[in-house]
Scaffold this active site. Structure first.
Site, PDB file in Angstrom:
ATOM      1  N   ASP A  41      -8.856 -62.400 -30.931  1.00  0.00           N
ATOM      2  CA  ASP A  41      -8.865 -63.637 -31.717  1.00  0.00           C
ATOM      3  C   ASP A  41      -9.461 -64.810 -30.937  1.00  0.00           C
ATOM      4  O   ASP A  41      -9.168 -65.969 -31.205  1.00  0.00           O
ATOM      5  CB  ASP A  41      -7.447 -63.992 -32.192  1.00  0.00           C
ATOM      6  N   HIS A 244     -34.126 -60.416 -15.693  1.00  0.00           N
ATOM      7  CA  HIS A 244     -33.020 -61.057 -16.399  1.00  0.00           C
ATOM      8  C   HIS A 244     -31.676 -60.633 -15.800  1.00  0.00           C
ATOM      9  O   HIS A 244     -30.736 -60.282 -16.516  1.00  0.00           O
ATOM     10  CB  HIS A 244     -33.072 -60.725 -17.899  1.00  0.00           C
ATOM     11  N   ASP A 261     -32.559 -69.132 -11.768  1.00  0.00           N
ATOM     12  CA  ASP A 261     -33.223 -69.485 -13.030  1.00  0.00           C
ATOM     13  C   ASP A 261     -32.137 -69.992 -13.968  1.00  0.00           C
ATOM     14  O   ASP A 261     -31.309 -69.210 -14.451  1.00  0.00           O
ATOM     15  CB  ASP A 261     -33.926 -68.251 -13.605  1.00  0.00           C
ATOM     16  N   ASP A 272     -35.178 -75.845 -18.267  1.00  0.00           N
ATOM     17  CA  ASP A 272     -35.378 -74.470 -17.792  1.00  0.00           C
ATOM     18  C   ASP A 272     -36.154 -74.528 -16.479  1.00  0.00           C
ATOM     19  O   ASP A 272     -37.347 -74.832 -16.470  1.00  0.00           O
ATOM     20  CB  ASP A 272     -36.141 -73.664 -18.841  1.00  0.00           C
ATOM     21  N   HIS A 354     -44.662 -60.425 -16.453  1.00  0.00           N
ATOM     22  CA  HIS A 354     -44.270 -61.279 -17.585  1.00  0.00           C
ATOM     23  C   HIS A 354     -45.316 -62.365 -17.799  1.00  0.00           C
ATOM     24  O   HIS A 354     -46.300 -62.467 -17.059  1.00  0.00           O
ATOM     25  CB  HIS A 354     -42.882 -61.893 -17.364  1.00  0.00           C
ATOM     26  N   HIS A 358     -43.552 -70.413 -21.689  1.00  0.00           N
ATOM     27  CA  HIS A 358     -43.151 -70.365 -23.095  1.00  0.00           C
ATOM     28  C   HIS A 358     -42.896 -71.788 -23.580  1.00  0.00           C
ATOM     29  O   HIS A 358     -42.732 -72.720 -22.789  1.00  0.00           O
ATOM     30  CB  HIS A 358     -41.895 -69.502 -23.282  1.00  0.00           C
ATOM     31  N   HIS A 365     -36.370 -70.547 -25.370  1.00  0.00           N
ATOM     32  CA  HIS A 365     -37.628 -69.941 -25.797  1.00  0.00           C
ATOM     33  C   HIS A 365     -37.875 -70.510 -27.184  1.00  0.00           C
ATOM     34  O   HIS A 365     -37.474 -69.934 -28.195  1.00  0.00           O
ATOM     35  CB  HIS A 365     -37.541 -68.413 -25.812  1.00  0.00           C
ATOM     36  N   GLU A 388     -44.251 -70.679 -15.172  1.00  0.00           N
ATOM     37  CA  GLU A 388     -43.346 -69.890 -14.330  1.00  0.00           C
ATOM     38  C   GLU A 388     -43.960 -68.588 -13.828  1.00  0.00           C
ATOM     39  O   GLU A 388     -43.487 -67.505 -14.173  1.00  0.00           O
ATOM     40  CB  GLU A 388     -42.045 -69.599 -15.091  1.00  0.00           C
ATOM     41  N   TYR A 392     -42.596 -60.016  -7.693  1.00  0.00           N
ATOM     42  CA  TYR A 392     -41.353 -59.257  -7.509  1.00  0.00           C
ATOM     43  C   TYR A 392     -41.692 -57.996  -6.720  1.00  0.00           C
ATOM     44  O   TYR A 392     -42.232 -57.028  -7.273  1.00  0.00           O
ATOM     45  CB  TYR A 392     -40.754 -58.938  -8.888  1.00  0.00           C
ATOM     46  N   ARG A 410     -39.910 -66.657  -8.083  1.00  0.00           N
ATOM     47  CA  ARG A 410     -40.390 -67.276  -9.321  1.00  0.00           C
ATOM     48  C   ARG A 410     -40.232 -68.782  -9.165  1.00  0.00           C
ATOM     49  O   ARG A 410     -39.230 -69.249  -8.612  1.00  0.00           O
ATOM     50  CB  ARG A 410     -39.632 -66.769 -10.544  1.00  0.00           C
ATOM     51  N   GLU A 412     -40.566 -72.285 -11.520  1.00  0.00           N
ATOM     52  CA  GLU A 412     -40.703 -72.705 -12.918  1.00  0.00           C
ATOM     53  C   GLU A 412     -40.405 -74.186 -13.076  1.00  0.00           C
ATOM     54  O   GLU A 412     -39.389 -74.681 -12.586  1.00  0.00           O
ATOM     55  CB  GLU A 412     -39.741 -71.889 -13.790  1.00  0.00           C
TER      56      GLU A 412
END
Length: 445
Positions: A41, A244, A261, A272, A354, A358, A365, A388, A392, A410, A412
């Site tokens: 709940d 991710h 990130d 972001d 990638h 974006h 996004h 970004e 890797y 990375r 960004e």
């Protein structure tokens, strides 16, 4: 506290701008969304549908907006939860039907009356616009409504004959940010900057990724964020090679890099940012070389941003810089092939898989086409996007020299397209290797 008057004016203008694009005889239906059970709940924290907030400035769950455009008038009807003193003790305050006029409505009803009232609201409309991303919901609702309306055709009630996707006209509006929105996005970006600086200040070996996430997000709350814009990624060492990664449950090790990130949400607008920095405050030679290459690609892309630039040109620039750099570092063996042929062969893909960025806005996004009619969109003033690039170098990559293992980088930033070029909204972060090392030496624990 939100400036309700400013938000209402913003939403009113958005409704008018949307209806101006639609033909006479149109109806627009948008819902706010429902609370979702997390377990048993306990609900997830509710976040209103961005399209609904954009058009109503109302953020309660279980609400539906109906806009209607006829030849002689436009109407705005809102269905929402009724006041309920007992439920409000447990669940929080509700605006209620009688106070809905504060939102600029033509009329308002209890959400329980939605199916009953829709036939008369849709009377005289040829086309109903709904988000096709929620087509299952709207089809289930509209089927009995239209059946009922058809049964009343002898009494003069007309029914819609077309169902159209609202996303195209509405999201074309949302992709170009208005001054009201840009102000919110500057704030969201700078709150996000403060969170990342707090993470850089508090990082140290044997701290858990989750603890660093707490320092980061505490920096958001301290500076006015309402929530995180998305699940924060705090990835040390090899974990940074998982795009991710959100487990955030490992210890940070001396000698590793940590990739963060994360972004704050401020008044429904997202920041972001990705930062990558050394856990111990100093890059190794290999880490610095990879970091410098990613930064070079990012800066090359940012510097080309201006109205008229094709969206895909930015990604092409990233691929050129990264592939050339990987050859120079000896990570890619060119075997005498040209740079363009290596790019065409996707030689970079084991290390960069990638896109370069974006759209950014109410959603991290954000909405908006990247292609129209098979052609890449061109940048326009008022668009906001992320830049970004990353590399890797996972230890699982066959044939990769061990000195590169477990280096994930990375970088960004959030960038506004202006009339004459660009504005980096996320300014204020140390970005070069030297800036990061100097900043961490001065400010970290």
């Amino acid at each position: 506290m939100l400036d309700q008057k400013a938000w209402q004016e913003f939403a009113h203008n958005n409704r008018s701008r949307l209806l101006d694009q639609l033909p006479v005889g149109s109806a627009v239906l948008v819902r706010s969304g429902e609370e979702t059970i997390r377990n048993r709940d306990v609900e997830y924290s509710f976040r209103v549908n961005s399209d609904f907030q954009y058009l109503t400035a109302f953020s309660e769950p279980e609400a539906v907006m109906v806009l209607k455009k006829l030849a002689d008038s436009n109407t705005y009807t809102l269905f929402l939860r009724e006041k309920d003193p007992e439920k409000e003790v447990w669940e929080g305050r509700r605006l209620g039907v009688e106070a809905a006029h504060q939102l600029g409505t033509s009329q308002a009803f209890s959400i329980d009356m939605l199916e009953e009232q829709l036939p008369s609201l849709l009377d005289g409309c040829d086309t109903v616009f709904v988000s096709f991303a929620e087509l299952e919901f709207w089809s289930a609702l509209l089927h009995p409504v239209i059946e009922f309306a058809k049964s009343k055709s002898r009494q003069g009630m007309t029914t819609p004959t077309q169902l159209s996707d609202l996303d195209k006209p509405l999201h074309e509006l949302r992709v170009i940010k208005q001054p009201f929105e840009i102000e919110k996005m500057r704030k969201a970006a700078q709150i996000s900057v403060n969170g990342h600086l707090q993470a850089m200040q508090n990082v140290r070996p044997n701290l858990s990724e989750r603890q660093l996430q707490g320092d980061l997000e505490n920096g958001f709350w301290q500076h006015g964020a309402q929530r995180e814009a998305f699940n924060s990624i705090v990835a040390g060492g090899e974990n940074a090679c998982i795009l991710h990664y959100t487990e955030n449950n490992h210890l940070l090790k001396s000698g590793d890099l940590v990739l963060v990130d994360a972004g704050a949400e401020y008044e429904f607008y997202a920041g972001d940012i990705t930062t990558t920095f050394p856990v111990s405050g100093q890059f190794s030679d290999a880490q610095a070389q990879v970091y410098n290459l990613v930064l070079k690609a990012q800066q090359a892309v940012i510097e080309m941003i201006q109205p008229g630039v094709s969206y895909d040109a930015m990604h092409k620039k990233t691929l050129e810089v990264l592939t050339a750099g990987l050859i120079e570092l000896g990570i890619i063996n060119s075997d005498g092939e040209s740079l363009q042929k290596l790019i065409d062969q996707h030689a970079y893909q084991p290390f960069f898989m990638h896109g370069t960025g974006h759209w950014l806005g109410m959603d991290v996004h954000d909405v908006g086409d990247y292609k129209k009619g098979g052609r890449w969109c061109k940048l326009e003033a008022g668009m906001v996007l992320t830049v970004e690039p990353g590399l890797y170098l996972s230890s699982s990559i066959q044939g990769l020299d061990k000195k590169w293992h477990s280096i994930g980088v990375r970088i960004e930033d959030d960038v506004l397209v202006t009339e004459s070029g660009y504005e980096v909204l996320t300014k204020g972060l140390p970005r070069t290797v030297q800036e990061i090392e100097d900043w961490m030496q001065q400010y970290s624990r």
